[in-house]
Scaffold this motif. Structure first.
Motif, PDB file in Angstrom:
ATOM      1  N   PRO A  71      12.175  44.685  56.762  1.00 17.31           N
ATOM      2  CA  PRO A  71      10.797  44.442  56.302  1.00 17.31           C
ATOM      3  C   PRO A  71      10.350  45.470  55.268  1.00 17.31           C
ATOM      4  O   PRO A  71       9.514  46.321  55.557  1.00 17.31           O
ATOM      5  N   ASN A  72      10.912  45.395  54.085  1.00 17.63           N
ATOM      6  CA  ASN A  72      10.527  46.322  53.027  1.00 17.63           C
ATOM      7  C   ASN A  72      10.564  45.547  51.718  1.00 17.63           C
ATOM      8  O   ASN A  72      11.512  44.780  51.485  1.00 17.63           O
ATOM      9  N   THR A  73       9.556  45.733  50.870  1.00 15.54           N
ATOM     10  CA  THR A  73       9.468  44.901  49.668  1.00 15.54           C
ATOM     11  C   THR A  73      10.712  45.042  48.770  1.00 15.54           C
ATOM     12  O   THR A  73      11.062  44.130  48.044  1.00 15.54           O
ATOM     13  N   GLU A  74      11.363  46.204  48.848  1.00 16.49           N
ATOM     14  CA  GLU A  74      12.556  46.405  48.005  1.00 16.49           C
ATOM     15  C   GLU A  74      13.768  45.655  48.557  1.00 16.49           C
ATOM     16  O   GLU A  74      14.702  45.347  47.821  1.00 16.49           O
ATOM     17  N   LEU A  75      13.769  45.436  49.871  1.00 23.21           N
ATOM     18  CA  LEU A  75      14.997  44.958  50.526  1.00 23.21           C
ATOM     19  C   LEU A  75      14.877  43.590  51.196  1.00 23.21           C
ATOM     20  O   LEU A  75      15.894  42.954  51.496  1.00 23.21           O
ATOM     21  N   ALA A  76      13.630  43.145  51.431  1.00 25.48           N
ATOM     22  CA  ALA A  76      13.430  41.944  52.264  1.00 25.48           C
ATOM     23  C   ALA A  76      14.170  40.732  51.696  1.00 25.48           C
ATOM     24  O   ALA A  76      14.937  40.077  52.405  1.00 25.48           O
ATOM     25  N   PHE A  77      13.964  40.448  50.408  1.00 28.12           N
ATOM     26  CA  PHE A  77      14.567  39.247  49.806  1.00 28.12           C
ATOM     27  C   PHE A  77      16.087  39.303  49.928  1.00 28.12           C
ATOM     28  O   PHE A  77      16.738  38.340  50.355  1.00 28.12           O
ATOM     29  N   ASP A  78      16.664  40.482  49.597  1.00 28.04           N
ATOM     30  CA  ASP A  78      18.131  40.615  49.658  1.00 28.04           C
ATOM     31  C   ASP A  78      18.639  40.537  51.089  1.00 28.04           C
ATOM     32  O   ASP A  78      19.738  40.034  51.333  1.00 28.04           O
ATOM     33  N   SER A  79      17.834  41.067  52.033  1.00 31.57           N
ATOM     34  CA  SER A  79      18.313  41.021  53.422  1.00 31.57           C
ATOM     35  C   SER A  79      18.371  39.573  53.906  1.00 31.57           C
ATOM     36  O   SER A  79      19.246  39.214  54.699  1.00 31.57           O
ATOM     37  N   VAL A  80      17.473  38.716  53.399  1.00 33.42           N
ATOM     38  CA  VAL A  80      17.522  37.303  53.783  1.00 33.42           C
ATOM     39  C   VAL A  80      18.754  36.648  53.148  1.00 33.42           C
ATOM     40  O   VAL A  80      19.471  35.882  53.803  1.00 33.42           O
ATOM     41  N   GLU A  81      19.046  36.992  51.908  1.00 37.22           N
ATOM     42  CA  GLU A  81      20.262  36.472  51.256  1.00 37.22           C
ATOM     43  C   GLU A  81      21.513  36.949  52.001  1.00 37.22           C
ATOM     44  O   GLU A  81      22.479  36.209  52.161  1.00 37.22           O
ATOM     45  N   HIS A  82      21.456  38.210  52.468  1.00 37.75           N
ATOM     46  CA  HIS A  82      22.571  38.768  53.252  1.00 37.75           C
ATOM     47  C   HIS A  82      22.760  37.948  54.537  1.00 37.75           C
ATOM     48  O   HIS A  82      23.894  37.616  54.917  1.00 37.75           O
ATOM     49  N   ILE A  83      21.652  37.587  55.175  1.00 34.50           N
ATOM     50  CA  ILE A  83      21.745  36.750  56.389  1.00 34.50           C
ATOM     51  C   ILE A  83      22.404  35.419  56.039  1.00 34.50           C
ATOM     52  O   ILE A  83      23.305  34.945  56.736  1.00 34.50           O
ATOM     53  N   MET A  84      22.001  34.835  54.912  1.00 38.41           N
ATOM     54  CA  MET A  84      22.506  33.514  54.529  1.00 38.41           C
ATOM     55  C   MET A  84      23.998  33.547  54.167  1.00 38.41           C
ATOM     56  O   MET A  84      24.726  32.597  54.400  1.00 38.41           O
ATOM     57  N   ARG A  85      24.433  34.649  53.573  1.00 37.36           N
ATOM     58  CA  ARG A  85      25.798  34.659  53.031  1.00 37.36           C
ATOM     59  C   ARG A  85      26.798  35.438  53.875  1.00 37.36           C
ATOM     60  O   ARG A  85      27.964  35.045  53.970  1.00 37.36           O
ATOM     61  N   ASP A  86      26.373  36.590  54.444  1.00 32.58           N
ATOM     62  CA  ASP A  86      27.347  37.496  55.071  1.00 32.58           C
ATOM     63  C   ASP A  86      27.355  37.441  56.596  1.00 32.58           C
ATOM     64  O   ASP A  86      28.402  37.623  57.207  1.00 32.58           O
ATOM     65  N   VAL A  87      26.186  37.269  57.186  1.00 38.54           N
ATOM     66  CA  VAL A  87      26.114  37.312  58.652  1.00 38.54           C
ATOM     67  C   VAL A  87      26.762  36.048  59.225  1.00 38.54           C
ATOM     68  O   VAL A  87      26.509  34.945  58.728  1.00 38.54           O
ATOM     69  N   ASN A  88      27.581  36.221  60.254  1.00 40.53           N
ATOM     70  CA  ASN A  88      28.221  35.060  60.871  1.00 40.53           C
ATOM     71  C   ASN A  88      27.155  34.076  61.372  1.00 40.53           C
ATOM     72  O   ASN A  88      26.316  34.441  62.188  1.00 40.53           O
ATOM     73  N   TYR A  89      27.256  32.850  60.920  1.00 43.34           N
ATOM     74  CA  TYR A  89      26.271  31.807  61.269  1.00 43.34           C
ATOM     75  C   TYR A  89      24.829  32.198  60.934  1.00 43.34           C
ATOM     76  O   TYR A  89      23.889  31.648  61.488  1.00 43.34           O
ATOM     77  N   GLY A  90      24.671  33.155  60.023  1.00 43.35           N
ATOM     78  CA  GLY A  90      23.320  33.573  59.614  1.00 43.35           C
ATOM     79  C   GLY A  90      22.555  32.411  59.002  1.00 43.35           C
ATOM     80  O   GLY A  90      21.363  32.231  59.251  1.00 43.35           O
ATOM     81  N   TRP A  91      23.274  31.601  58.186  1.00 46.93           N
ATOM     82  CA  TRP A  91      22.624  30.439  57.559  1.00 46.93           C
ATOM     83  C   TRP A  91      22.045  29.514  58.626  1.00 46.93           C
ATOM     84  O   TRP A  91      20.955  28.987  58.493  1.00 46.93           O
TER      85      TRP A  91
END
Ligand code: HEM
Length: 421
Positions: A71-91
């Motif tokens: 939850p940080n304006t610098e990182l929030a958007f990328d952390s959601v992309e990280h969930i979508m692409r890198d985290v197992n079953y994150g999508w």
């Protein structure tokens, strides 16, 4: 009317626990064979349990998402992309959570209109209904703050538009907005407090749901005929009849849910939210999620101020009036048990009310449509007519016009009579 359980078990461990904490008889008395439910409940009565399931799905997927979200304006958007692409079953987690919010609202809106149609808000279930409206308001706050978290363009601009509404409050408006933001703009402190509250509120909702069920079990469910249970003949045990029926509903619900998650996961969202938030670039149109559209239409439909006639003195300006109308549209729901004065609950025996119920449904769809359009051409007029009709229904038709002209048809003597026939 929560059943007096005669719970008995042969299992020693179960009996040991039951002796010290009668949890099994509690479950049996509220969800088991000992809970008497009207025998004529139809599929519209499935939506309460579905709402409960939707809440559990949101909480479980939300807790796992938080393990990877920042939850940080610098990182929030990328952390959601990280969930979508890198985290197992994150999508999967994210799509279930995002579409789950929509499914939750679909279910709860049907649940509410079921209540409106069958008069479930009437005595002795007024408090049950009011707790429901409280849940709805909490759900709206939760969904609004959740939508800000990915920190896309719609997140940012949606947050800006909605928080700015509070500047319409006389005298303290601007200070109130800065207090909400935690600064002088929608920024990191705003994102962090929205995150904190978005995590907290679902548990508050869960608490209010417990009160909701408690109030429900005091008098038991209403039913499609809207008449009271008069004898044990009118009821069946909740288990196995309604547990099986609820499970069937859950199956259908999961199919619809799965369609969106696996085949059309972004259909209900807005493409602009895949663009990182940019405070210097206003999107071409700022549209809330579909479940807010009717309320958004009411908010925007008021474009005139109320002034003292023949003077320039403005009593309530248009912005404040719009905000009042939007909150008023929820307030009338709280007052509904006292606005509708007919003693007959179910629309089946209120032919005139039935018509107006369906007009209200159409009106809500029209408002939803208007909320999604740019305020140009015929839209503002359509929005104003839709808003006026909404309030006319609750504040004029129900309390004043219907009692004069409505002729109810005869109520059946008991639930079991028409059912046995
Ligand atoms: C998290 C959201 C909610 C959950 C989990 C929930 C749960 C339930 C459940 C399990 C029932 C019994 C089954 C049924 O009648 O469908 C019920 C009944 C009821 N709920 Fe809700 N509810 C929620 C939201 C609401 C809202 C927003 C309202 C109204 C504004 C509402 C009004 C009612 C009423 C009036 C009844 C009694 C219906 C009847 O007996 O005919 N509920 N709710």
């Amino acid at each position: 009317m929560a059943g007096n359980s005669n719970f008995q078990s042969n299992n020693k461990v179960v009996n040991w626990i039951e002796e010290r904490m009668p949890i099994f008889s509690l479950i049996d008395g509220s969800l088991g064979a000992s809970y008497p439910a009207p025998k004529n409940l139809n599929y519209w009565w499935n939506f309460g349990s579905l709402a409960g399931l939707a809440l559990v799905i949101q909480i479980v997927t939300g807790i796992v998402l938080v393990m990877h979200y920042t939850p940080n304006t610098e990182l929030a958007f990328d952390s959601v992309e990280h969930i979508m692409r890198d985290v197992n079953y994150g999508w999967l987690l994210r799509y279930v959570h995002a579409n789950g919010a929509s499914m939750f609202f679909i279910v709860v809106y049907i649940h509410i209109f079921r209540g409106l149609y069958f008069g479930s808000y009437k005595a002795p279930r007024e408090l049950l209904w009011i707790l429901g409206v409280v849940i709805l308001i909490l759900m709206m706050a939760t969904a609004f703050m959740g939508y800000v978290l990915p920190w896309g363009q719609m997140s940012f601009w949606g947050a800006k538009v909605i928080t700015n509404l509070f500047s319409a409050v006389p005298v303290v408006g601007d200070s109130l907005v800065q207090w909400l933001w935690g600064g002088f703009a929608v920024d990191n402190p705003t994102l962090q407090r929205f995150f904190s509250l978005h995590y907290l509120l679902p548990f508050v909702i869960a608490g209010v749901v417990i009160l909701h069920i408690w109030a429900l079990h005091k008098h038991g469910s209403n039913n499609p005929l809207g008449i009271d249970v008069k004898s044990p003949q009118d009821t069946v045990g909740f288990h196995p009849y309604y547990t099986a029926k609820d499970l069937f509903g859950i199956g259908v619900f999961i199919l619809v849910f799965a369609y969106f998650v696996f085949f059309n996961p972004n259909y209900l969202g807005h493409a602009d939210n895949y663009i990182p938030a940019n405070p210097l670039l206003t999107p071409a149109s700022i549209v809330p999620e579909w479940y807010f559209l009717p309320f958004y239409a009411i908010l925007r439909s008021i474009t005139f101020s109320i002034s003292i006639p023949f003077t320039d003195i403005v009593l309530i300006d248009a912005k404040l009036l719009g905000v009042l109308a939007m909150f008023g549209s929820l307030a009338v729901l709280i007052a509904l048990p006292w606005l509708d004065r007919s003693p007959v609950r179910s629309s089946r025996f209120r032919p005139m009310y039935r018509w107006f119920f369906w007009i209200l449904v159409i009106d809500s769809f029209i408002l939803g449509y208007v909320g999604a359009q740019k305020p140009e051409g015929i839209m503002p007029t359509l929005g104003l007519i839709g808003t006026a009709y909404y309030f006319f229904h609750f504040l004029v038709l129900l309390p004043f016009i219907m009692p004069k002209y409505e002729k109810d048809t005869k109520l059946p003597e008991s639930i079991s009579n028409p059912v046995i026939k």
